[in-house]
Design a protein around this motif. Structure first.
Motif, PDB file in Angstrom:
ATOM      1  N   ALA A  52      18.068  28.340  -7.398  1.00 11.64           N
ATOM      2  CA  ALA A  52      18.242  29.807  -6.999  1.00 11.64           C
ATOM      3  C   ALA A  52      19.534  30.219  -6.344  1.00 11.64           C
ATOM      4  O   ALA A  52      19.404  31.256  -7.110  1.00 11.64           O
ATOM      5  N   CYS A  53      19.660  29.342  -5.943  1.00 14.19           N
ATOM      6  CA  CYS A  53      21.113  29.928  -5.690  1.00 14.19           C
ATOM      7  C   CYS A  53      22.378  29.934  -6.495  1.00 14.19           C
ATOM      8  O   CYS A  53      23.257  30.235  -6.485  1.00 14.19           O
ATOM      9  N   CYS A  67      18.139  23.712  -0.593  1.00 14.96           N
ATOM     10  CA  CYS A  67      17.176  24.813  -0.329  1.00 14.96           C
ATOM     11  C   CYS A  67      17.364  24.690   1.390  1.00 14.96           C
ATOM     12  O   CYS A  67      16.756  23.748   2.167  1.00 14.96           O
ATOM     13  N   LEU A  68      17.282  26.287   1.523  1.00 16.52           N
ATOM     14  CA  LEU A  68      17.443  26.529   3.393  1.00 16.52           C
ATOM     15  C   LEU A  68      16.302  27.139   3.085  1.00 16.52           C
ATOM     16  O   LEU A  68      15.388  27.944   4.637  1.00 16.52           O
ATOM     17  N   GLY A  69      15.234  27.669   2.116  1.00 16.77           N
ATOM     18  CA  GLY A  69      14.382  28.199   2.068  1.00 16.77           C
ATOM     19  C   GLY A  69      14.045  29.601   2.207  1.00 16.77           C
ATOM     20  O   GLY A  69      12.943  30.702   2.366  1.00 16.77           O
ATOM     21  N   LEU A  70      15.167  30.299   1.800  1.00 14.98           N
ATOM     22  CA  LEU A  70      15.633  31.473   1.258  1.00 14.98           C
ATOM     23  C   LEU A  70      15.754  32.131  -0.031  1.00 14.98           C
ATOM     24  O   LEU A  70      16.908  33.129  -0.441  1.00 14.98           O
ATOM     25  N   CYS A  71      15.103  31.189  -0.812  1.00 12.91           N
ATOM     26  CA  CYS A  71      15.193  31.014  -2.235  1.00 12.91           C
ATOM     27  C   CYS A  71      15.706  32.285  -3.092  1.00 12.91           C
ATOM     28  O   CYS A  71      16.460  32.827  -3.841  1.00 12.91           O
ATOM     29  N   ALA A 124      21.202  24.739  -4.452  1.00  7.54           N
ATOM     30  CA  ALA A 124      19.492  24.249  -5.288  1.00  7.54           C
ATOM     31  C   ALA A 124      19.607  25.815  -6.160  1.00  7.54           C
ATOM     32  O   ALA A 124      20.476  26.239  -5.753  1.00  7.54           O
ATOM     33  N   ALA A 171      21.771  30.715  -0.407  1.00  4.45           N
ATOM     34  CA  ALA A 171      21.768  31.103   1.663  1.00  4.45           C
ATOM     35  C   ALA A 171      22.837  30.087   2.121  1.00  4.45           C
ATOM     36  O   ALA A 171      23.668  28.873   1.302  1.00  4.45           O
ATOM     37  N   CYS A 184      23.879  26.041   0.555  1.00  2.78           N
ATOM     38  CA  CYS A 184      22.713  25.903  -0.615  1.00  2.78           C
ATOM     39  C   CYS A 184      22.995  26.413  -1.857  1.00  2.78           C
ATOM     40  O   CYS A 184      23.635  26.877  -2.873  1.00  2.78           O
TER      41      CYS A 184
HETATM   42  S1  FES Z   1      17.623  27.632  -3.052  1.00  6.76           S
HETATM   43 FE1  FES Z   1      18.722  28.678  -1.783  1.00  6.76          FE
HETATM   44  S2  FES Z   1      17.316  28.499  -0.166  1.00  6.76           S
HETATM   45 FE2  FES Z   1      16.076  27.627  -1.700  1.00  6.76          FE
END
Ligand code: FES
Length: 141
Positions: free
Chosen positions: A79-80, A104-108, A77, A113, A75
């Motif tokens: 947050a990652c 985004c894999l939903g583990l923000c 995105a 992730a 990921c």
């Molecule tokens: S930003 Fe990486 S899992 Fe959502």
């Protein structure tokens, strides 16, 4: 390969503008669009090889080499990114591991992730954890 191509050609026989659907079906059936398939597709559609190559190279989705045995996605995105995914990408490059970026894999809150193949998600991936997960793939093979 030829019988698969003929089945795909028959499926799209009366479809105008069928190059993209054919390329998608070829990749779905074979895992990639082999170089040998290009002249057959071009001939079937009465187009030049350059036209078919142009479409294949325009869309990042199409592969021209067989896919790796395992698909590793990282990921990248926001947050990652804040938790170091860029460093992980660099680490993966140094190990010659093919990694696909995803958003985004939903583990923000647990980034960076990583996903291996379709279902295996991993959180808080460090370079050491990355190496261990990749090593485990090799041990599975
Ligand atoms: S930003 Fe990486 S899992 Fe959502």
């Amino acid at each position: 390969m030829i019988s698969k191509l003929n089945t795909i050609f028959a499926k799209h026989q009366h479809e105008p503008g069928s190059l993209l659907p054919i390329l998608h079906d070829v990749q779905h059936a074979l895992g990639y669009v082999p170089e040998d398939a290009v002249p057959l597709i071009a001939n079937h559609l009465n187009q030049s090889r350059a036209e078919v190559h142009g479409v294949i190279s325009y869309y990042q989705h199409f592969r021209t080499t067989p896919p790796p045995k395992h698909v590793v996605r990282l990921c990248c995105a926001e947050a990652c990114q804040a938790n170091g995914c860029n460093a992980l990408f660099e680490h993966a490059k140094l190990q010659n591991i093919e990694v696909e970026p995803v958003y985004c894999l939903g583990l923000c809150t647990l980034g960076p992730a990583m996903q291996i193949d379709e279902l295996k998600l991993h959180a808080r991936v460090t370079p050491e954890k990355f190496d261990a997960l990749i090593k485990a793939l090799g041990d599975e093979s």
